[in-house]
Scaffold this motif. Structure first.
Motif, PDB file in Angstrom:
ATOM      1  N   PHE A 239       4.650   8.365  12.521  1.00 49.88           N
ATOM      2  CA  PHE A 239       5.433   8.416  11.291  1.00 49.88           C
ATOM      3  C   PHE A 239       6.769   9.122  11.504  1.00 49.88           C
ATOM      4  O   PHE A 239       7.815   8.673  11.039  1.00 49.88           O
ATOM      5  CB  PHE A 239       4.608   9.110  10.210  1.00 49.88           C
ATOM      6  CG  PHE A 239       5.376   9.471   8.972  1.00 49.88           C
ATOM      7  CD1 PHE A 239       6.035   8.495   8.235  1.00 49.88           C
ATOM      8  CD2 PHE A 239       5.419  10.782   8.532  1.00 49.88           C
ATOM      9  CE1 PHE A 239       6.738   8.835   7.082  1.00 49.88           C
ATOM     10  CE2 PHE A 239       6.119  11.115   7.382  1.00 49.88           C
ATOM     11  CZ  PHE A 239       6.785  10.140   6.661  1.00 49.88           C
TER      12      PHE A 239
ATOM     13  N   SER B 287      -1.128   9.427  13.735  1.00 50.83           N
ATOM     14  CA  SER B 287      -0.418   8.837  12.599  1.00 50.83           C
ATOM     15  C   SER B 287       0.825   9.647  12.253  1.00 50.83           C
ATOM     16  O   SER B 287       1.888   9.083  11.956  1.00 50.83           O
ATOM     17  CB  SER B 287      -1.340   8.771  11.377  1.00 50.83           C
ATOM     18  OG  SER B 287      -2.421   7.896  11.603  1.00 50.83           O
TER      19      SER B 287
ATOM     20  N   ASP C 213       5.049   9.250   3.738  1.00 50.14           N
ATOM     21  CA  ASP C 213       3.911   8.353   3.888  1.00 50.14           C
ATOM     22  C   ASP C 213       2.705   9.202   3.515  1.00 50.14           C
ATOM     23  O   ASP C 213       1.985   9.685   4.375  1.00 50.14           O
ATOM     24  CB  ASP C 213       3.799   7.827   5.325  1.00 50.14           C
ATOM     25  CG  ASP C 213       2.679   6.804   5.482  1.00 50.14           C
ATOM     26  OD1 ASP C 213       2.146   6.355   4.452  1.00 50.14           O
ATOM     27  OD2 ASP C 213       2.328   6.475   6.628  1.00 50.14           O
TER      28      ASP C 213
END
Length: 253
Positions: free
Chosen positions: A33, A29, A149
């Protein structure tokens, strides 16, 4: 038990981000990102094992990957694992404060020790333009993030300095002040992001993180309102009654 006494019973690495095994899903992730690509030179500072380096090389095909950790035993094990998997990467047993990271384009840095962070910030500021520094939970000191995020945050060189705490808060949380709902939402994001699939006490950890976020916001003058929200009071009482963990001293500091 005061909350600081409770935290003292936890392994130090859980509190400062050192030697923490991020789940592979979290690493993927993070790399998506930050848009890690084959043109990047990736550094994992405080890598502990080879997982992040291996994923960066095999799945994101970075030009170069370097893992640095001061635990020589873990670095040696990581080197053996990479050799067995025929993965080419560089692993160094070294203090990150002494490391040469001048060719980096992307750096994963998860340390919350203020002394280490401030010293590394000076090194980061000397890196070439557009180098991306990924942190978890909080941005680099006094800096406005380029991308968020939560709990993943990217600061890009040259850094944009925040005028005040409120400006940094708005950039990270998207709010001008922290209330219970904001604290809970971001605590939950953090717990889910870095927790392993086998985690059994995620709600307990979320409650602790929520209280820590809100109380710190209160101390920094960025909590919403002067009064302690009823929901915060309820969870403080719950932690005291059911787990003998006392947050009251934090409120009085």
């Amino acid at each position: 038990m005061r909350i600081d006494e409770y935290l003292d019973t936890l392994p130090e690495n859980l509190l400062n981000g050192e030697d923490v095994q991020l789940p592979e899903k979290s690493l993927r992730s993070i790399f998506k990102f930050v848009k890690l690509t084959k043109d990047d030179i990736f550094y994992h500072l405080g890598c502990s094992d080879e997982k992040g380096i291996e994923i960066a090389v095999k799945e994101f095909q970075v030009e170069k990957a370097v893992g640095i950790d001061n635990n020589c035993e873990k670095i040696e094990n990581a080197k053996k694992n990479l050799e067995e998997k025929q993965t080419k990467a560089e692993l160094r047993c070294q203090d990150i404060l002494d490391s040469d990271i001048s060719d980096a384009t992307v750096i994963l840095f998860w340390f919350t020790d203020e002394n280490i962070t401030n010293q590394m910030l000076k090194k980061f500021e000397e890196l070439k333009s557009d180098t991306r520094i990924i942190t978890i939970w909080g941005p680099l000191p006094d800096c406005i993030p380029d991308k968020v995020d939560f709990p993943y945050i990217v600061n890009k060189v040259p850094f944009t300095k925040a005028k005040n705490m409120q400006e940094q808060l708005l950039a990270v949380f998207g709010v001008k002040c922290v209330d219970f709902v904001t604290a809970w939402e971001f605590a939950e994001r953090y717990t889910k992001a870095i927790g392993s699939p086998e985690i059994k006490n995620d709600r307990f950890l979320t409650i602790i993180q929520t209280l820590v976020i809100w109380i710190n916001a209160k101390k920094l003058g960025v909590a919403c309102g002067e009064e302690i929200p009823e929901s915060i009071q309820t969870y403080i009482k719950l932690m005291k009654m059911n787990f003998d963990i006392d947050f009251e001293p934090m409120l009085k500091e």
